[in-house]
Design a protein around this motif. Sequence first.
Motif, PDB file in Angstrom:
ATOM      1  N   ASP A 275       0.080  16.936 -11.382  1.00  9.82           N
ATOM      2  CA  ASP A 275       1.342  16.218 -11.259  1.00  9.82           C
ATOM      3  C   ASP A 275       1.090  14.824 -10.708  1.00  9.82           C
ATOM      4  OD1 ASP A 275       3.946  15.504  -9.423  1.00  9.82           O
ATOM      5  OD2 ASP A 275       4.470  16.589 -11.252  1.00  9.82           O
ATOM      6  N   LEU A 276       1.853  13.868 -11.207  1.00 11.94           N
ATOM      7  CA  LEU A 276       1.656  12.475 -10.809  1.00 11.94           C
ATOM      8  C   LEU A 276       1.830  12.273  -9.307  1.00 11.94           C
ATOM      9  CD1 LEU A 276       1.041   9.651 -11.918  1.00 11.94           C
ATOM     10  CD2 LEU A 276       3.503   9.331 -12.238  1.00 11.94           C
ATOM     11  N   ALA A 277       2.714  13.030  -8.684  1.00 10.14           N
ATOM     12  CA  ALA A 277       2.938  12.887  -7.243  1.00 10.14           C
ATOM     13  C   ALA A 277       1.687  13.208  -6.436  1.00 10.14           C
ATOM     14  CB  ALA A 277       4.097  13.791  -6.801  1.00 10.14           C
ATOM     15  N   ASP A 278       0.770  13.973  -7.027  1.00 14.22           N
ATOM     16  CA  ASP A 278      -0.451  14.369  -6.324  1.00 14.22           C
ATOM     17  C   ASP A 278      -1.587  13.361  -6.511  1.00 14.22           C
ATOM     18  OD1 ASP A 278       0.786  16.744  -5.528  1.00 14.22           O
ATOM     19  OD2 ASP A 278       0.190  17.770  -7.375  1.00 14.22           O
ATOM     20  N   LEU A 279      -1.318  12.266  -7.224  1.00 15.78           N
ATOM     21  CA  LEU A 279      -2.382  11.312  -7.535  1.00 15.78           C
ATOM     22  C   LEU A 279      -3.056  10.723  -6.297  1.00 15.78           C
ATOM     23  CD1 LEU A 279      -4.041   9.619  -9.523  1.00 15.78           C
ATOM     24  CD2 LEU A 279      -2.140   7.998  -9.621  1.00 15.78           C
TER      25      LEU A 279
ATOM     26  N   ARG B   8       6.118   7.376 -13.380  1.00 16.81           N
ATOM     27  CA  ARG B   8       6.389   8.663 -14.026  1.00 16.81           C
ATOM     28  C   ARG B   8       7.074   8.442 -15.379  1.00 16.81           C
ATOM     29  NH1 ARG B   8       6.143  13.635 -12.139  1.00 16.81           N
ATOM     30  NH2 ARG B   8       6.237  13.057  -9.916  1.00 16.81           N
ATOM     31  N   THR B   9       8.017   7.524 -15.404  1.00 16.23           N
ATOM     32  CA  THR B   9       8.681   7.191 -16.675  1.00 16.23           C
ATOM     33  C   THR B   9       7.669   6.696 -17.701  1.00 16.23           C
ATOM     34  OG1 THR B   9      10.760   6.626 -15.564  1.00 16.23           O
ATOM     35  CG2 THR B   9      10.405   5.711 -17.763  1.00 16.23           C
ATOM     36  N   LEU B  10       6.794   5.792 -17.262  1.00 15.96           N
ATOM     37  CA  LEU B  10       5.788   5.235 -18.168  1.00 15.96           C
ATOM     38  C   LEU B  10       4.806   6.303 -18.622  1.00 15.96           C
ATOM     39  CD1 LEU B  10       4.495   2.835 -19.567  1.00 15.96           C
ATOM     40  CD2 LEU B  10       3.372   2.247 -17.405  1.00 15.96           C
ATOM     41  N   LEU B  11       4.389   7.179 -17.711  1.00 12.81           N
ATOM     42  CA  LEU B  11       3.460   8.245 -18.083  1.00 12.81           C
ATOM     43  C   LEU B  11       4.104   9.188 -19.092  1.00 12.81           C
ATOM     44  CD1 LEU B  11       0.869   9.892 -17.815  1.00 12.81           C
ATOM     45  CD2 LEU B  11       1.826  10.961 -15.757  1.00 12.81           C
TER      46      LEU B  11
ATOM     47  N   HIS C 296      -4.269  -0.974 -14.607  1.00 13.00           N
ATOM     48  CA  HIS C 296      -4.289  -0.362 -15.937  1.00 13.00           C
ATOM     49  C   HIS C 296      -3.148   0.633 -16.183  1.00 13.00           C
ATOM     50  CE1 HIS C 296      -8.233  -1.912 -15.048  1.00 13.00           C
ATOM     51  NE2 HIS C 296      -8.642  -1.726 -16.284  1.00 13.00           N
ATOM     52  N   TRP C 297      -3.056   1.692 -15.364  1.00 13.45           N
ATOM     53  CA  TRP C 297      -2.036   2.713 -15.595  1.00 13.45           C
ATOM     54  C   TRP C 297      -0.636   2.138 -15.460  1.00 13.45           C
ATOM     55  CZ3 TRP C 297      -4.907   6.470 -11.805  1.00 13.45           C
ATOM     56  CH2 TRP C 297      -6.051   6.989 -12.445  1.00 13.45           C
TER      57      TRP C 297
ATOM     58  N   ALA D  16       0.834  -1.219   0.000  1.00 18.01           N
ATOM     59  CA  ALA D  16       0.000   0.000   0.000  1.00 18.01           C
ATOM     60  C   ALA D  16       0.862   1.259   0.000  1.00 18.01           C
ATOM     61  CB  ALA D  16      -0.953  -0.003   1.199  1.00 18.01           C
ATOM     62  N   ASP D  17       1.896   1.264  -0.854  1.00 15.88           N
ATOM     63  CA  ASP D  17       2.860   2.368  -0.846  1.00 15.88           C
ATOM     64  C   ASP D  17       3.067   2.887  -2.269  1.00 15.88           C
ATOM     65  OD1 ASP D  17       4.863   4.176  -0.405  1.00 15.88           O
ATOM     66  OD2 ASP D  17       6.381   2.690   0.114  1.00 15.88           O
ATOM     67  N   PHE D  18       2.379   3.961  -2.618  1.00 12.42           N
ATOM     68  CA  PHE D  18       2.477   4.538  -3.958  1.00 12.42           C
ATOM     69  C   PHE D  18       3.882   5.047  -4.253  1.00 12.42           C
ATOM     70  CE2 PHE D  18       2.058   8.315  -6.754  1.00 12.42           C
ATOM     71  CZ  PHE D  18       1.548   7.690  -7.892  1.00 12.42           C
ATOM     72  N   GLN D  19       4.591   5.513  -3.234  1.00 12.59           N
ATOM     73  CA  GLN D  19       5.919   6.083  -3.462  1.00 12.59           C
ATOM     74  C   GLN D  19       6.872   5.070  -4.086  1.00 12.59           C
ATOM     75  OE1 GLN D  19       6.591   9.354  -3.147  1.00 12.59           O
ATOM     76  NE2 GLN D  19       4.398   9.503  -2.687  1.00 12.59           N
ATOM     77  N   GLN D  20       6.675   3.780  -3.811  1.00 13.51           N
ATOM     78  CA  GLN D  20       7.535   2.747  -4.394  1.00 13.51           C
ATOM     79  C   GLN D  20       7.473   2.747  -5.914  1.00 13.51           C
ATOM     80  OE1 GLN D  20       7.435  -1.298  -3.043  1.00 13.51           O
ATOM     81  NE2 GLN D  20       6.952  -0.714  -0.933  1.00 13.51           N
TER      82      GLN D  20
END
Length: 497
Positions: free
Chosen positions: A374-378, A130-133, A406-407, A120-124
Amino acid sequence: MRDSYNQLSERFRRILVLGDAEAVLRWDQSVMMPGGGASDRAEQVAVLETTQHGLLAAPDMEELLDSAATEDLDEWRTANLAGMRRMWVHAAALPEDLVAAKSHAASACEQIWRMARAEADFQQVLPSLRTLLNLTREGAAAKSEKLGVGLYDALLDEYEPDARSADIDLLFEDLGGFLPDFLSRVLERQAAEPPLLDLAGPFPVERQEALGRRLMSQLGFDFEHGRLDVSLHPFCGGTQGDVRLTTRYDPADFTSALMGVLHETGHALYEMGLPDAWRHQPVGGAMGMSIHESQSLLIEMQVCRSRDFLTYAAPVIADELGGGGPAWDIDNLTRIYTRVKPDFIRVDADEVTYPAHVILRYELEKALIQGSMDLADLPEAWNDGLERLLGIRPPNDGLGCLQDIHWYDGAWGYFPTYTLGAMTAAQLFAAAQQADTELLAAIAQGDFVPLMTWLRANVHGMGCSLSAPDLLRQATGEPLSTTAFKRHLEARYLPSA
């Protein structure tokens, strides 16, 4: 003479066979293969993708397409040629190195997502996502220029040909205006009803699997051409003649896994019913994801959560799981399968709250692709959005923005097709009932032949010979709207209102 068309037909047969190989490899990677081989499999998938891309974007492809357009072709071949051109346009827009880079990035991101979700850790997963986006946005920009549409619509077109977000916005605005008050009234009504009777577990996984396989077979799934397995996220993959389904089991609660199986069976039956004469040709493939999702949601939501289906299925469920008593009768099972409760997980959501999950993802992925967020704010944006739409806030990322694959697997622009599919399912099922007034009676007897016969004739067997709007208008007499879906919800959840 059809020299150019025949050359194209053979070339696309090879291209689509490569696509089938990639689809099976991706399925094997997600379900069966050891995690330590992920880098090797990523390389294999990338080679398949770049080889397929190279064939599609070959220097002589445009000339062959233009030449074939001058030939005397029947309706199916004309539609097939249009499908070929569409695939070429999407491929020719992208350089091969971008295709390879995105394939590698998607494979790497998916593997990290599995660990990040478990913890449950998005930061990982943020750096790899970000690279994929960024690669996805680069591809969207290239396709945007080729198609003459915006960034998000260029991605949407991959999953829903010729669909535009402006049209989706209107449909979602209408549905979004209807749902809050409707949800409130449904929750109030259900709160006034007697408590549900608990189904006493545990339910061994092998018994749940046997139940799922039994109902799959009854619906028409051919186990000589497919299989059922377990994965972290339920999905349907493989090929038309080798369809792979997965689900996930909870020994304490069989209800979610069973509906997951039936949902994926709807996808599988569509794949199995595609026109065999046009296999490995664009016109023989699935229409687009809203039609594909309509087939899974028609089976799961329209049919298998109905009282008619449960009239047949209640004793089957009790028999396979060893249940007995009032908790297992049709009244209680029907209430269980039509219970409405705002919750965090999309794939477990009831059909009243499900559109809110989709609308949230649609809003977020548009913002991320267009660069307004920004992706960090997701994670925070996700939690704020769910609280706004359903009044609940995820306590961690696993129940929030990490729940869907999906993403993290590179699928951007896919999410709106789920609710477009729900609307389409309601419209198609209403038309099927109008065409056969004995349809519901047959379902109550466990006879799905009339329904499948109608779907084979009006949806599955049509392949891509028509556009999705034309298919829907031909099958139902009307363009896509929210009307049938809202009417269905009102009839099921507020029948006396």
